[in-house]
Scaffold this motif. Structure first.
Motif, short mmCIF file in Angstrom:
data_model
loop_
_atom_site.label_atom_id
_atom_site.label_comp_id
_atom_site.label_asym_id
_atom_site.label_seq_id
_atom_site.Cartn_x
_atom_site.Cartn_y
_atom_site.Cartn_z
N ALA A 1 36.93 66.71 30.41
CA ALA A 1 38.06 66.41 29.78
C ALA A 1 38.44 65.24 29.89
O ALA A 1 39.05 63.77 29.52
CB ALA A 1 39.07 66.73 29.86
N ALA A 2 37.82 64.21 31.12
CA ALA A 2 38.35 63.14 31.74
C ALA A 2 37.07 61.95 30.12
O ALA A 2 35.96 62.70 30.59
CB ALA A 2 37.70 62.44 33.27
N PRO A 3 37.54 60.65 29.67
CA PRO A 3 37.10 59.96 29.69
C PRO A 3 35.72 59.05 30.44
O PRO A 3 36.04 58.75 31.51
CB PRO A 3 37.55 59.01 28.54
N ASP A 4 35.05 58.86 29.63
CA ASP A 4 33.84 58.13 30.51
C ASP A 4 33.90 56.54 30.46
O ASP A 4 34.22 56.43 29.00
CB ASP A 4 32.52 58.22 29.44
N MET A 5 34.64 56.10 31.22
CA MET A 5 35.01 54.44 31.22
C MET A 5 33.64 53.65 31.44
O MET A 5 34.05 52.67 31.85
CB MET A 5 36.22 54.20 32.42
N HIS A 6 32.68 54.03 31.68
CA HIS A 6 31.12 53.25 32.10
C HIS A 6 31.41 52.41 30.57
O HIS A 6 30.92 53.13 29.73
CB HIS A 6 30.32 53.71 31.80
N THR A 7 31.36 51.06 30.97
CA THR A 7 30.84 50.17 29.40
C THR A 7 30.38 48.94 29.96
O THR A 7 30.51 49.09 31.25
CB THR A 7 32.03 49.65 28.69
N ALA A 8 29.74 48.37 29.20
CA ALA A 8 28.91 46.89 29.08
C ALA A 8 29.87 45.85 30.70
O ALA A 8 29.62 45.58 31.44
CB ALA A 8 28.49 46.28 28.37
N GLU A 9 31.06 45.95 29.65
CA GLU A 9 32.55 44.51 30.40
C GLU A 9 32.44 45.63 31.62
O GLU A 9 32.60 44.18 33.07
CB GLU A 9 33.22 45.11 29.35
N THR A 10 32.31 45.91 32.33
CA THR A 10 33.51 47.54 33.60
C THR A 10 31.68 47.18 34.14
O THR A 10 31.33 47.26 35.39
CB THR A 10 33.80 47.84 33.75
N SER A 11 30.40 46.98 34.27
CA SER A 11 29.02 47.07 34.46
C SER A 11 28.43 45.26 34.75
O SER A 11 28.88 45.18 33.94
CB SER A 11 28.88 48.51 34.38
N LEU A 12 28.35 45.41 35.92
CA LEU A 12 27.54 44.19 36.30
C LEU A 12 25.81 44.36 35.91
O LEU A 12 24.76 43.28 36.29
CB LEU A 12 27.54 43.21 37.80
N ASP A 13 25.45 45.31 34.90
CA ASP A 13 24.07 45.49 35.26
C ASP A 13 23.80 44.68 34.11
O ASP A 13 22.11 44.50 33.63
CB ASP A 13 23.60 46.92 35.88
N TYR A 14 24.53 44.33 33.01
CA TYR A 14 24.37 43.61 31.87
C TYR A 14 23.25 42.34 31.52
O TYR A 14 22.41 41.79 30.84
CB TYR A 14 25.01 43.78 30.87
N GLN A 15 23.52 41.17 32.94
CA GLN A 15 22.85 40.82 32.98
C GLN A 15 21.85 40.17 33.68
O GLN A 15 21.28 41.07 33.87
CB GLN A 15 23.93 38.81 34.32
N GLY A 16 20.63 39.10 32.32
CA GLY A 16 19.08 39.59 32.85
C GLY A 16 18.18 38.57 31.55
O GLY A 16 19.32 38.04 31.08
N THR A 17 17.16 39.22 31.58
CA THR A 17 16.25 38.54 30.82
C THR A 17 16.17 39.76 30.36
O THR A 17 16.32 40.55 30.43
CB THR A 17 15.34 37.77 31.38
N TYR A 18 15.85 39.46 28.84
CA TYR A 18 15.79 39.97 27.71
C TYR A 18 14.83 39.45 26.72
O TYR A 18 14.95 38.50 26.07
CB TYR A 18 16.53 40.36 26.52
N ARG A 19 13.56 40.55 25.91
CA ARG A 19 12.74 40.08 25.58
C ARG A 19 12.59 41.10 24.07
O ARG A 19 12.38 42.04 24.57
CB ARG A 19 12.05 39.95 25.97
#
Length: 148
Positions: A36-54
């Motif tokens: 029942a606990a909600p998944d609190m993982h979002t991009a905002e709370t994670s540090l893995d979104y920074q970097g290079t995208y192509r």
């Protein structure tokens, strides 16, 4: 004496079964609470979104646009756009924000912002209303994270 031993054995057997039932109930309650606990993982709370995208985004008047997008620490981005089949390339800089899983690119030159949904190791381009692009080419509006 035999009767007392048999009664004692029966009582021990019942007590041990009752304790096991309590443990099973407690384990089931713990599993229900975890589910029942909600998944609190979002991009905002994670540090893995920074970097290079192509990726290569569809274009109306050429075969596509090769996009390289760098999300830097501190909220700055750089984007390089190369129009395939043309002698046209553009560089853009600006700031970005991430709220939940919505990435907003705000160009420094005052142009309209661009929106992406942050997914696992990729960005999905959204339309001006911040909705996923639909249609036959919808799967082509994705930039993949590189190891660069």
């Amino acid at each position: 004496m035999k009767n007392k031993i048999l009664i004692l054995a029966a009582v021990l057997a019942l007590v041990s079964c009752g304790g096991n039932a309590q443990r099973k109930t407690a384990a089931a309650d713990t599993q229900k609470a975890a589910a029942a606990a909600p998944d609190m993982h979002t991009a905002e709370t994670s540090l893995d979104y920074q970097g290079t995208y192509r990726g290569t985004l569809p274009a109306a008047d050429c075969p596509g646009i090769e996009v390289t997008l760098r999300l830097k620490p501190g909220g700055a981005y750089e984007q390089h756009l190369k129009y395939i089949g043309r002698d046209s390339e553009f560089d853009e800089k600006g700031g970005y924000t991430v709220r939940e899983n919505l990435l907003t690119l705000t160009p420094a030159d005052g142009e309209q912002p661009e929106y992406y949904k942050v997914e696992e190791n990729r960005l999905r381009r959204l339309d001006a209303e911040k909705q996923p692009i639909t249609g036959a080419l919808a799967d082509n509006y994705v930039l993949q994270k590189t190891t660069e």
